[in-house]
Design an enzyme around this catalytic site. Structure first.
Site, short mmCIF file in Angstrom:
data_model
loop_
_atom_site.label_atom_id
_atom_site.label_comp_id
_atom_site.label_asym_id
_atom_site.label_seq_id
_atom_site.Cartn_x
_atom_site.Cartn_y
_atom_site.Cartn_z
N SER A 133 3.08 -11.28 2.05
CA SER A 133 2.44 -10.60 3.18
C SER A 133 3.06 -11.00 4.51
O SER A 133 2.80 -10.36 5.52
CB SER A 133 0.94 -10.91 3.21
OG SER A 133 0.72 -12.21 3.68
N LYS A 172 -1.81 -15.29 9.23
CA LYS A 172 -1.63 -14.01 9.93
C LYS A 172 -1.17 -14.25 11.36
O LYS A 172 -1.28 -15.34 11.88
CB LYS A 172 -2.96 -13.24 9.97
CG LYS A 172 -3.52 -12.83 8.61
CD LYS A 172 -2.83 -11.61 8.04
CE LYS A 172 -3.52 -11.12 6.79
NZ LYS A 172 -3.51 -12.14 5.70
#
Lengths: 213, 213
Positions: A133, A172
């Site tokens: 990711s 993130k």
DNA sequence: TTTCGAACAGAACATATGTGCCGGGCAGGC
DNA sequence: GCCTGCCCGGCACATATGTTCTGTTCGAAA
């Protein structure tokens, strides 16, 4: 290859290297004497003085075993700092990791990093990345990311955040957007996560990434 | 935070850490005594025995300053190995770097890496990447790549190759294609280089990549 | 209170360890 | 040859340093 060093001096240098690697403390003059098949302590002392003159080692007088090995450029060699490897972090499908209770023993693995890589910071931990990711941030499955433990961060920084409701941690990019927080995966195929500010707790900011091939 | 260690024992542990960081050799019992404001050498000895029992340190009896600091998991701490940083390598527009003459002094900078990162290999050098030609291999401008010096490689490996005619070194993926060699940049916007086998000399294989943010 | 063990003080002791001194071989220059 | 500097051998010496022994203190348990 000689560097202007005698064969004996090169031998001593090599012995120092090996001895320190094995024992983690420097050898005494007599250790060197026997390890290098030298007949007298004075010969060792003599050659150590030469090595010190040329900047290969540094010695503290009158102190036992006070020999420091220097790098080829006369700088001090650095030791490593143990960095707790707190576990895996799968940003694709987040898995829980323990919060930032960095008490020794709360984790079961450590990696060794140089001070260059930690930037001298002490509140440091590491995570192994699972999944892709963060691929657009050049962080791949299997990479190790080193984080500085912090509770605040600026927009756009790559951080590990703990989502209270979901009880998971994820890696993130962090953005304030009015009342909400946007957590952006660095993968064009994945969409951002929006959540309340009260639901996110920043655990650390990524400072280094390491990949072994 | 106590770990079952007394305040004095934690103090000694901290002192060991600081002393070794400063001197690169361990302290004597009396160094510890004065550094921690302890009144007697026997007290130091007593507490060192406790620390050894619990696996925080390891001692060699009868040897001066023979104290090893262990990691929180009882493993030995590792020293670092100096790795020559041979220069910059700009795969976008290749620049020359010296061949693999790894004699000490032939380079003017070193970085420190742990044995984890070198894989215990000794024929190791490092390059700083300039440009984005390896971006698809997750190697960005400014990253440091660590290479194992070698003259052969398999297809698909990421290697530093020296182009004799051009007299430059570049970082590419390596493929045999019949008589020719294909050097493939890891950037979709850049085309491969085809050349004679006699024109390429493999200098090293990438084993680790490190990025500081 | 008494007992007992953990932690500490202080000093003596044995040895580990760096240093200095004296001398010898040996090559190079005069 | 003679001198000089470099490197080495051997050894004594001072001290740096780990170990140990004898007590003391203090708090918890009996």
């Amino acid at each position: 290859m000689t560097d202007g060093l005698s064969e004996k001096q090169q031998g001593i240098l090599q012995f120092l290297e090996d001895f320190i690697a094995e024992h983690d403390y420097p050898p005494s003059i007599r250790d060197i004497q026997h390890g290098c098949d030298i007949s007298s302590t004075s010969v060792v002392d003599y050659n150590l003085k030469r090595l010190e003159e040329r900047g290969f080692i540094r010695r503290d007088r009158e102190v036992s075993r006070a020999i420091e090995l220097l790098t080829p450029h006369g700088e001090r060699r650095r030791r490593t700092v143990p960095v707790p490897l707190l576990g895996k972090i799968a940003a694709g499908s987040p898995i829980p990791t323990p919060p930032d209770t960095l008490t020794p023993g709360a984790y079961d693995e450590t990696i060794e990093l140089t001070e260059e890589q930690t930037g001298g910071r002490t509140n440091i931990f590491a995570l192994r990345v699972e999944g892709t990711s963060m691929i657009d941030a050049l962080i791949n499955d299997g990479d190790i990311v080193v984080l500085e433990a912090t509770h605040s961060c600026d927009d756009g920084e790559m951080v590990a955040v703990w989502l209270r409701d979901e009880n998971e941690t994820t890696l993130k990019k962090f953005f304030h957007e009015g009342e909400r927080i946007r957590l952006q995966p660095m993968n064009a195929t994945m969409g951002p996560i929006y959540t309340r500010a009260a639901n996110v707790e920043v655990q650390g900011r990524v400072v280094t990434a390491i990949r072994s091939l």
